[in-house]
Each structure stands twice: as C-alpha cells, then as structure tokens.
Design a protein around this motif. Structure first.
Motif, PDB file in Angstrom:
ATOM      1  N   MET A   1     -14.596  20.923 -31.879  1.00  0.00           N
ATOM      2  CA  MET A   1     -14.925  19.534 -32.186  1.00  0.00           C
ATOM      3  C   MET A   1     -15.908  19.472 -33.358  1.00  0.00           C
ATOM      4  O   MET A   1     -16.918  20.167 -33.359  1.00  0.00           O
ATOM      5  N   THR A   2     -15.612  18.649 -34.340  1.00  0.00           N
ATOM      6  CA  THR A   2     -16.495  18.539 -35.497  1.00  0.00           C
ATOM      7  C   THR A   2     -17.742  17.739 -35.135  1.00  0.00           C
ATOM      8  O   THR A   2     -17.771  16.982 -34.163  1.00  0.00           O
ATOM      9  N   VAL A   3     -18.768  17.894 -35.978  1.00  0.00           N
ATOM     10  CA  VAL A   3     -20.002  17.134 -35.763  1.00  0.00           C
ATOM     11  C   VAL A   3     -19.723  15.638 -35.878  1.00  0.00           C
ATOM     12  O   VAL A   3     -20.297  14.832 -35.131  1.00  0.00           O
ATOM     13  N   LEU A   4     -18.820  15.251 -36.790  1.00  0.00           N
ATOM     14  CA  LEU A   4     -18.476  13.842 -36.968  1.00  0.00           C
ATOM     15  C   LEU A   4     -17.914  13.248 -35.682  1.00  0.00           C
ATOM     16  O   LEU A   4     -18.363  12.187 -35.212  1.00  0.00           O
ATOM     17  N   VAL A   5     -16.941  13.924 -35.088  1.00  0.00           N
ATOM     18  CA  VAL A   5     -16.320  13.424 -33.852  1.00  0.00           C
ATOM     19  C   VAL A   5     -17.341  13.415 -32.713  1.00  0.00           C
ATOM     20  O   VAL A   5     -17.421  12.456 -31.929  1.00  0.00           O
ATOM     21  N   ALA A   6     -18.124  14.483 -32.630  1.00  0.00           N
ATOM     22  CA  ALA A   6     -19.136  14.556 -31.581  1.00  0.00           C
ATOM     23  C   ALA A   6     -20.147  13.420 -31.717  1.00  0.00           C
ATOM     24  O   ALA A   6     -20.553  12.796 -30.726  1.00  0.00           O
ATOM     25  N   ALA A   7     -20.565  13.129 -32.951  1.00  0.00           N
ATOM     26  CA  ALA A   7     -21.513  12.040 -33.181  1.00  0.00           C
ATOM     27  C   ALA A   7     -20.913  10.698 -32.772  1.00  0.00           C
ATOM     28  O   ALA A   7     -21.594   9.844 -32.183  1.00  0.00           O
ATOM     29  N   MET A   8     -19.632  10.486 -33.078  1.00  0.00           N
ATOM     30  CA  MET A   8     -18.976   9.238 -32.705  1.00  0.00           C
ATOM     31  C   MET A   8     -18.916   9.077 -31.187  1.00  0.00           C
ATOM     32  O   MET A   8     -19.132   7.974 -30.659  1.00  0.00           O
ATOM     33  N   ILE A   9     -18.651  10.171 -30.473  1.00  0.00           N
ATOM     34  CA  ILE A   9     -18.620  10.105 -29.009  1.00  0.00           C
ATOM     35  C   ILE A   9     -20.010   9.760 -28.470  1.00  0.00           C
ATOM     36  O   ILE A   9     -20.160   8.909 -27.581  1.00  0.00           O
ATOM     37  N   CYS A  10     -21.017  10.405 -29.029  1.00  0.00           N
ATOM     38  CA  CYS A  10     -22.396  10.143 -28.591  1.00  0.00           C
ATOM     39  C   CYS A  10     -22.775   8.680 -28.816  1.00  0.00           C
ATOM     40  O   CYS A  10     -23.332   8.018 -27.930  1.00  0.00           O
ATOM     41  N   VAL A  11     -22.475   8.171 -29.996  1.00  0.00           N
ATOM     42  CA  VAL A  11     -22.849   6.802 -30.342  1.00  0.00           C
ATOM     43  C   VAL A  11     -22.030   5.794 -29.533  1.00  0.00           C
ATOM     44  O   VAL A  11     -22.546   4.753 -29.108  1.00  0.00           O
ATOM     45  N   GLY A  12     -20.756   6.092 -29.311  1.00  0.00           N
ATOM     46  CA  GLY A  12     -19.924   5.194 -28.511  1.00  0.00           C
ATOM     47  C   GLY A  12     -20.449   5.049 -27.092  1.00  0.00           C
ATOM     48  O   GLY A  12     -20.555   3.935 -26.557  1.00  0.00           O
ATOM     49  N   PHE A  13     -20.804   6.175 -26.479  1.00  0.00           N
ATOM     50  CA  PHE A  13     -21.379   6.132 -25.129  1.00  0.00           C
ATOM     51  C   PHE A  13     -22.704   5.385 -25.131  1.00  0.00           C
ATOM     52  O   PHE A  13     -22.975   4.534 -24.275  1.00  0.00           O
ATOM     53  N   ALA A  14     -23.540   5.699 -26.116  1.00  0.00           N
ATOM     54  CA  ALA A  14     -24.849   5.044 -26.203  1.00  0.00           C
ATOM     55  C   ALA A  14     -24.705   3.542 -26.416  1.00  0.00           C
ATOM     56  O   ALA A  14     -25.511   2.748 -25.915  1.00  0.00           O
ATOM     57  N   ALA A  15     -23.679   3.117 -27.166  1.00  0.00           N
ATOM     58  CA  ALA A  15     -23.474   1.690 -27.421  1.00  0.00           C
ATOM     59  C   ALA A  15     -23.105   0.946 -26.137  1.00  0.00           C
ATOM     60  O   ALA A  15     -23.498  -0.214 -25.958  1.00  0.00           O
ATOM     61  N   ILE A  16     -22.355   1.592 -25.263  1.00  0.00           N
ATOM     62  CA  ILE A  16     -22.041   0.972 -23.972  1.00  0.00           C
ATOM     63  C   ILE A  16     -23.324   0.754 -23.176  1.00  0.00           C
ATOM     64  O   ILE A  16     -23.570  -0.316 -22.624  1.00  0.00           O
ATOM     65  N   VAL A  17     -24.160   1.788 -23.146  1.00  0.00           N
ATOM     66  CA  VAL A  17     -25.444   1.679 -22.457  1.00  0.00           C
ATOM     67  C   VAL A  17     -26.308   0.594 -23.098  1.00  0.00           C
ATOM     68  O   VAL A  17     -26.916  -0.234 -22.413  1.00  0.00           O
ATOM     69  N   GLY A  18     -26.350   0.578 -24.432  1.00  0.00           N
ATOM     70  CA  GLY A  18     -27.150  -0.407 -25.134  1.00  0.00           C
ATOM     71  C   GLY A  18     -26.667  -1.827 -24.909  1.00  0.00           C
ATOM     72  O   GLY A  18     -27.464  -2.753 -24.754  1.00  0.00           O
TER      73      GLY A  18
END
Length: 242
Positions: A1-18
């Motif tokens: 998994m690239t850093v780009l894809v990993a970052a998108m997954i992290c931010v997507g999850f965080a956005a749900i929480v936010g």
C-alpha cells in the motif's frame, strides 16, 4: 500500500469521527498519518485544509444551532494564539512540541471526564477567549487545535448539535488563520503535497457527511462518552508516537 492510499484511508476514517463528534478529525488523523509515513509538515497542511473544507460544510448545515458570539470569541482569540505558534514553529523543531501536546490532550480528556459540581452554564467570555488563544497556538504548532475548545464546550454541556456547530465555526477561523500565518512565517507550501491533499479532501468530504448523519442519531450520553474517550486515546497515541 502506498503512503498516498494509506493517508487517504487514515483521513477518511478520521473524517467520519470528526463529523460525528465535531472535532476529532485532526486528533485521529495526525498520529495515524505519522504512523504510515506521512511527514509532520504534510500532516499539518492536510489536517488544516481538510478541517477548513469539512467544517465549512458542517457550519452551513448546522448554522441554526450555532452561537455566533461564542464562535467569534473563540475564533478571534485563536488568531493571536496562532501567530505566536507560527513564530514558535519557525524557531523550534516541531518534534519537541508533540509530547507536550499529547500530555495536554490527555489532561483535557481527564478534565472532561470529571463530574461537575454545578449546573451547566454558558462559558464565560474570559474562559472562551482563553480556550481560543490556546487552541490557536496548538493549531499552528501541531494542527491539534480542538482540545481547549472541546473542553470548554463539554464542561458547559452544550447540546451536541450546537457543540458541533460552534466548533465548526471556530475551526473555520482558526484553520484559515493558521494556514496564512504558517505560509508566511514557516515557509509552508501546499504544492508538494498536492496529490495527497486532493485525495484526502475527496475522502474527507464523504466521511464527514457520514459522520454528521451519525451525530444526528447518537444519544447524548454516548456522544459525551465517545468525545472523552477520543480525546484521551488521541493524546496517548500522540505521546507514544512522539
């Protein structure tokens, strides 16, 4: 998994929480992005821009629940705090600040969990200004500008949709001011993180909408417990990853 894809997954999850809690996106996204290899500067830029865009959406949708005077006090006080933070970043390596911020975040979570002995009341102007100034300082130093305002509103038992709306307005002012100040004082540039920023923005907008839908259905007791747990967990992760 690239850093780009990993970052998108992290931010997507965080956005749900936010979206569900009104504030947790940067607290969750920052340690997760650092864990998958995103640089600290890139994480700060992404958090501030994503927070600015997603909170705009929340502010518009929940504007009827917003206390505009409180938002202006919080946001106005955040600007000089952010200025001092930007000066700090320009002189002090950021990794010296992260352990202190993590500890401060945990303290905020503990304070939020403690029972209050008085009836809930609207925060005083002095307390609101202090929370905004501290939040502004944390915004430019680490992008973790939520805990002071969250603590202020949580202790006052602000209704959850009003809680989310007020934080959205505050983040709009604080994040915009932080980006401008960092651009000037810390030579911050978004061009280097363009593709990652675009991808993270796309998933964050979807995640934020999902989170807002969850917030409308979340019982008040569960909401408060989730906010406290999120603050303390994020603080612990930040300290561990410092």
């Amino acid at each position: 998994m690239t850093v780009l894809v990993a970052a998108m997954i992290c931010v997507g999850f965080a956005a749900i929480v936010g979206g569900a809690t009104g504030f947790g996106a940067a607290l969750v996204a920052t340690p997760l992005m650092l864990m998958v290899g995103v640089d600290v500067t890139e994480a700060v830029v992404i958090n501030l821009v994503v927070g600015l865009v997603t909170r705009l959406s929340a502010a518009v949708q929940l504007r009827a629940h917003m206390d505009r005077r409180r938002v202006l006090l919080l946001g106005g006080a955040a600007i000089p705090g952010a200025w001092v933070g930007a000066l700090t970043v320009s002189m002090l390596p950021e990794h010296y600040l992260k352990p202190a911020v993590g500890v401060l975040t945990i303290i905020c979570g503990i304070a939020m969990a403690l029972p209050t002995r008085r009836e809930p009341a609207a925060p005083s102007a002095r307390a609101t200004l202090a929370a905004g100034a501290v939040g502004g300082y944390l915004s430019t130093t680490t992008s973790l500008n939520g805990p002071p305002a969250v603590l202020l509103l949580s202790r006052a038992r602000i209704p959850q949709l009003g809680f989310i709306a007020d934080l959205a307005g505050y983040f709009l002012i604080a994040n915009l001011a932080s980006l401008v100040l960092l651009w000037h004082y810390a030579d911050l540039r978004t061009g280097a993180v363009g593709p990652m920023l675009a991808g993270c923005l796309a998933v964050a907008l979807v995640g934020n909408q999902a989170g807002i839908a969850i917030a409308r259905r979340l019982p008040a007791g569960v909401f408060r417990s989730a906010v406290v747990a999120l603050v303390m967990a994020a603080g612990a992760i930040t300290v561990a990853g410092a």
